[in-house]
Design a protein around this motif. Structure first.
Motif, PDB file in Angstrom:
ATOM      1  N   ASP A 104      -8.149  15.041  20.083  1.00 44.01           N
ATOM      2  CA  ASP A 104      -9.238  15.877  19.577  1.00 44.01           C
ATOM      3  C   ASP A 104      -8.635  17.166  19.008  1.00 44.01           C
ATOM      4  O   ASP A 104      -7.408  17.365  19.065  1.00 44.01           O
ATOM      5  N   PRO A 105      -9.437  18.066  18.449  1.00 43.51           N
ATOM      6  CA  PRO A 105      -8.874  19.297  17.851  1.00 43.51           C
ATOM      7  C   PRO A 105      -8.076  20.153  18.828  1.00 43.51           C
ATOM      8  O   PRO A 105      -7.240  20.958  18.410  1.00 43.51           O
ATOM      9  N   ASP A 106      -8.320  19.975  20.156  1.00 43.18           N
ATOM     10  CA  ASP A 106      -7.575  20.737  21.161  1.00 43.18           C
ATOM     11  C   ASP A 106      -6.334  20.006  21.641  1.00 43.18           C
ATOM     12  O   ASP A 106      -5.641  20.473  22.555  1.00 43.18           O
ATOM     13  N   ASP A 158     -13.759   4.710  14.676  1.00 42.39           N
ATOM     14  CA  ASP A 158     -15.120   4.332  15.018  1.00 42.39           C
ATOM     15  C   ASP A 158     -15.996   5.590  15.082  1.00 42.39           C
ATOM     16  O   ASP A 158     -15.498   6.704  15.282  1.00 42.39           O
ATOM     17  N   LYS A 159     -17.281   5.412  14.893  1.00 40.61           N
ATOM     18  CA  LYS A 159     -18.220   6.527  14.770  1.00 40.61           C
ATOM     19  C   LYS A 159     -18.231   7.410  16.020  1.00 40.61           C
ATOM     20  O   LYS A 159     -18.300   8.641  15.929  1.00 40.61           O
ATOM     21  N   LYS A 161     -16.820  12.599  18.567  1.00 46.87           N
ATOM     22  CA  LYS A 161     -16.236  13.384  19.665  1.00 46.87           C
ATOM     23  C   LYS A 161     -15.154  14.339  19.159  1.00 46.87           C
ATOM     24  O   LYS A 161     -15.000  15.436  19.695  1.00 46.87           O
ATOM     25  N   GLY A 162     -14.394  13.892  18.155  1.00 51.43           N
ATOM     26  CA  GLY A 162     -13.331  14.739  17.627  1.00 51.43           C
ATOM     27  C   GLY A 162     -13.774  15.642  16.491  1.00 51.43           C
ATOM     28  O   GLY A 162     -12.973  16.415  15.957  1.00 51.43           O
TER      29      GLY A 162
END
Length: 841
Positions: A102-104, A147-148, A153-154
């Motif tokens: 994820d971005p973190d 996937d969606k 989430k990301g």
């Protein structure tokens, strides 16, 4: 008699309320479990059918990256399959682990179900397995599709850079598209990353090869025809099945998994209903006792014993039916709640309607009515024995001396048999836990039968203390608690059952937890352990990077290897000579672990003894690639749970394996565990989201986490039984207050004020609750010891631990239960009008 039964229910509806609640909760648990698992089973069956709906034939090979022996489907074979008559489409597939950051920089998904696969364009320019909601599939090496759920989430959009980790170093790709899918990995809370086919082959298998193939049929061609045509073209060991068969197999596997969940939940529902039996039996016993004159009058005017008995059982049946209806409705709500809870914990259940089967309805109503009627059978039998002459007085039927002697004798024999079975099972070891379970059931039944006998001497011990601390209220409370031993025993039994199970789980859980904790503390010297979040092996590049990391004093992998000695297979740990002693506390019995550097092996004492080896012996071995060598035993050491029975240098193993199977890497750092050292390890691995770096506490938590999770789950499931036990205390006190109206009125008339009446009833509740808790805790400790002894031989450093702090908390909570349960009955008793109460019969 039916009208009489209904009228009696309406006349005593307040006193039957707790019975209705107990049955209602048990039925809700049963019906909720059945509806929940039926709904899940239907949803997953539909998903399986949908996943394989367009697939006529599915081909599976067991080829893996680095495995040169197992053949995959090559591009030429795939082209031949595509050219078969009746084939509309044949698509090659490769897959493996892929984790998205994820971005973190944290891993999205749960690790074990994070998957990567290839995007394969068919003749129509699309991949039929995926429906894109934005963008398109990856068309070049630097692109991926998500996937969606994962993209959401990301917070990723088409065109964004995405960091993806496979078993090798983390890499950055450009997001080409977002899709929806019925893939099981995504539905299990994981993620799915689609790569260009060439990239996926390089990551997960070999260039130009496919692990699986899916075939769709052209119009007019049956699945069976295609299967017969495809099979001869496949490599050895490849498996081909029709899509319908695979869908059925997947559905069967899902149902098997759900069956285990179903059995677990239903077992705890059974415990709750078992506890409820005591509440129901107690309620009807007290109702029968309070209606002695009424029932005797019915006998006097011509009612037979059978009719009186039938009337009481009819009351129980009606109560059970009403409670079952309410419980079933609550069960539907529970099923919805369980489905939501799965989502909260990261699972994803396919969409689908709630399934209410006739079996669930019949089971719910059958259980509710049957349990209530069975529990009321003994009180109904006693009611039928009330003689007509009892109508002339208000004397209640009392148990005869003979019946009490018979009861206590039977209880003593059952308890003794159960205790003997428990001890025999504990002494016999792990193969006889069934004996312990049978003994536990007998001992629990025996103690329940004996509880009325036990109540008198146990409560007598605290009577002086109650009288000294609380005066008249305390003395009366102790006397009331033993006035009717059967009633006290039935009330205390409910709490005893619940606390027996909770205590047994606590003793066993804490003992196992501390054994695991000692094991990690005593055997591990490493500061950090590095593993893949997916549970898959680490890439060899991770070991190379860690060896070069700043501040590393020692580093050794745990690299699995297999050696064949004669006809037997031995598992081995490939380790780094010289560093293995710095990351593990290995106790050498003979020889030296330094001999690993000379190409020799170290063997644990148990394995050496079973093979007749000693230090200096030469052992002929065969490696995984069938190469034979003779290795010298350079050391014997005391085995532990963290390394395999044989230690061998990685330099000796590596020439004989394709890809190194490194399950974890252990590191000792200069300066020990510090934030800077941990960051150095993370940086050396390229800040890889799929790699887990654990310090010593994290290692201890990981190995002990399963025990704690299991304990918390058990506590949660047993809460239902404890709630019903509390209802039993409330019910007994409320009905006891009603039964003793005249007595309470007399006490008020001679000077006992309202506050002392309240205190008397509260103390009575506390005494009964603590008595039940003591019985349950004592039996629970005994069971915890027995089960622990059966496990001791398989758990190093096992030692029984009694969690006195938790047991003290259980006692305190039991006392609190007594206080809370007495709130309403105490208030009702204190508010009685003394003159009206004195006139009450």
């Amino acid at each position: 008699m039916f009208r009489t039964a209904v009228r009696n229910i309406l006349a005593h509806k307040a006193r039957l309320l707790m019975t209705v609640l107990a049955v209602m909760l048990g039925v809700a648990f049963v019906s909720g479990t059945l509806v929940f698992t039926d709904t899940l089973g239907n949803a997953f069956r539909n998903q399986s059918a949908k996943s394989y709906d367009k697939i006529a034939v599915a081909v599976t090979t067991y080829a893996e990256r680095g495995d040169d022996e197992t053949a995959a489907v090559d591009a030429a074979t795939l082209k031949k399959i595509q050219g078969l008559d009746g084939v509309a489409e044949a698509t090659g597939r490769v897959s493996g682990f892929a984790g998205v950051a994820d971005p973190d920089g944290k891993l999205i998904g749960n690790g074990w179900s994070n998957t990567g696969a290839n995007f394969s364009v068919g003749t129509n320019g699309e991949d039929e397995q995926y429906t894109f909601t934005d963008g398109a599939g990856p068309a070049e090496a630097g692109q991926v599709a998500l996937d969606k759920e994962t993209a959401g989430k990301g917070r990723y959009r088409v065109g964004d850079p995405v960091r993806v980790a496979t078993n090798g170093p983390v890499k950055e790709y450009t997001l080409s598209g977002v899709f929806t899918t019925e893939d099981g990995a995504v539905n299990a809370g994981g993620s799915l990353v689609l790569f260009d086919t060439a990239v996926a082959q390089r990551l997960y298998l070999r260039p130009g090869e496919f692990k699986d193939v899916t075939v769709t049929a052209a119009a007019g061609t049956s699945d069976r025809q295609l299967l017969d045509a495809v099979k001869p073209m496949l490599p050895k060991d490849a498996q081909a099945q029709t899509g319908a068969v695979l869908a059925d197999e997947e559905a069967e596997q899902t149902e098997a998994g759900l069956k285990n969940i179903n059995q677990l939940l239903l077992s705890f529902a059974g415990i709750a209903l078992f506890v409820g039996i005591f509440l129901i039996a107690n309620t009807f016993t007290m109702l029968v006792a309070q209606r002695t004159r009424e029932l005797a009058l019915m006998r006097a005017v011509g009612a037979s014993r059978r009719q009186v008995k039938r009337a009481v059982l009819l009351e129980a049946g009606v109560v059970g039916a009403v409670a079952s209806v309410i419980g079933f409705v609550l069960g539907l709500g529970l099923a919805v709640g369980l489905r939501s809870a799965v989502g909260m914990f990261g699972g994803k259940i396919p969409a689908g309607p709630m399934i209410i089967t006739p079996t669930a309805v019949a089971a719910a109503f059958g259980v509710g009515v049957l349990v209530t009627v069975l529990a009321a059978w003994l009180p109904a039998r006693r009611a039928a024995k009330i003689p007509p002459v009892a109508a002339m007085s208000s004397v209640h039927a009392v148990a005869t001396t003979r019946s009490l002697v018979v009861r206590n004798s039977i209880g003593g024999v059952i308890t003794l048999l159960g205790s003997v079975a428990i001890v025999a099972g504990a002494v016999a070891g792990s193969g006889n836990r069934t004996l312990i379970a049978a003994g536990a059931f007998l001992a629990l039944i025996g103690i329940i039968v004996l509880i009325p006998l036990l109540s008198r001497p146990v409560i007598a011990l605290v009577r002086p203390l109650l009288a000294r601390l609380f005066g008249v209220s305390g003395k009366l409370a102790a006397q009331n608690a033993v006035r009717n031993p059967r009633r006290t025993g039935a009330t205390a039994s409910a709490l005893a059952i619940g606390l027996t199970l909770v205590t047994g789980i606590s003793v066993l859980g804490v003992t196992l937890g501390q054994a695991v904790d000692r094991m990690t503390t005593d055997h591990i010297r490493a500061d950090y352990m590095v593993t893949m979040a997916s549970g898959e092996p680490l890439d060899a590049s991770a070991l190379t990077a860690l060896e070069k990391a700043d501040g590393v004093a020692a580093v050794s992998p745990q690299q699995y290897a297999w050696l064949q000695v004669g006809d037997a297979d031995l598992s081995a740990s490939g380790v780094t000579p010289g560093d293995i002693e710095k990351v593990f506390a290995l106790k050498t019995v003979s020889g030296s672990l330094g001999s690993l550097a000379d190409g020799e092996i170290a063997v644990d004492v148990k394995t050496a003894k079973s093979n007749g080896w000693k230090t200096g012996d030469s052992v002929p071995v065969t490696f995984e690639d069938d190469m034979k060598e003779t290795l010298k035993v350079g050391a014997l050491y005391e085995g532990n749970e963290f390394v395999q029975p044989v230690l061998i240098a990685t330099d000796v193993v590596d020439p004989h394996v394709g890809l190194a199977n490194i399950s974890e890497v252990w590191l000792t750092m200069e300066g020990g565990q510090t934030a800077a050292n941990e960051q150095a390890v993370v940086d050396a691995l390229g800040d890889n989201p799929a790699v887990s770096v654990m310090d010593r506490q994290g290692i201890r938590d990981m190995f002990g986490g399963t025990v704690n999770l299991a304990m918390n789950l058990m506590y949660g499931l047993l809460a239902m039984a404890l709630i019903i036990a509390v209802l039993g205390v409330v019910n007994t006190l409320a009905m006891s207050v009603f039964e003793r109206q005249q007595e309470i009125g007399m006490l008020r008339a001679i000077g006992l004020d309202r506050s002392k009446v309240k205190r008397m009833i509260r103390l009575e509740a506390v005494v009964i609750s603590l008595f039940g808790a003591l019985v349950g805790i004592g039996l629970g400790m005994f069971l915890g010891w027995a089960i622990g002894q059966s496990l001791a031989s398989s758990i190093p450093q096992y030692a029984l631990v009694i969690p006195w702090d938790r047991l003290a908390l259980f006692l305190a909570l039991a006392g609190l239960v007594g206080v809370l349960a007495a709130l309403w009955p105490a208030r009702s008793g204190a508010k009685l009008n003394m003159l009206t109460a004195i006139k009450t019969e």
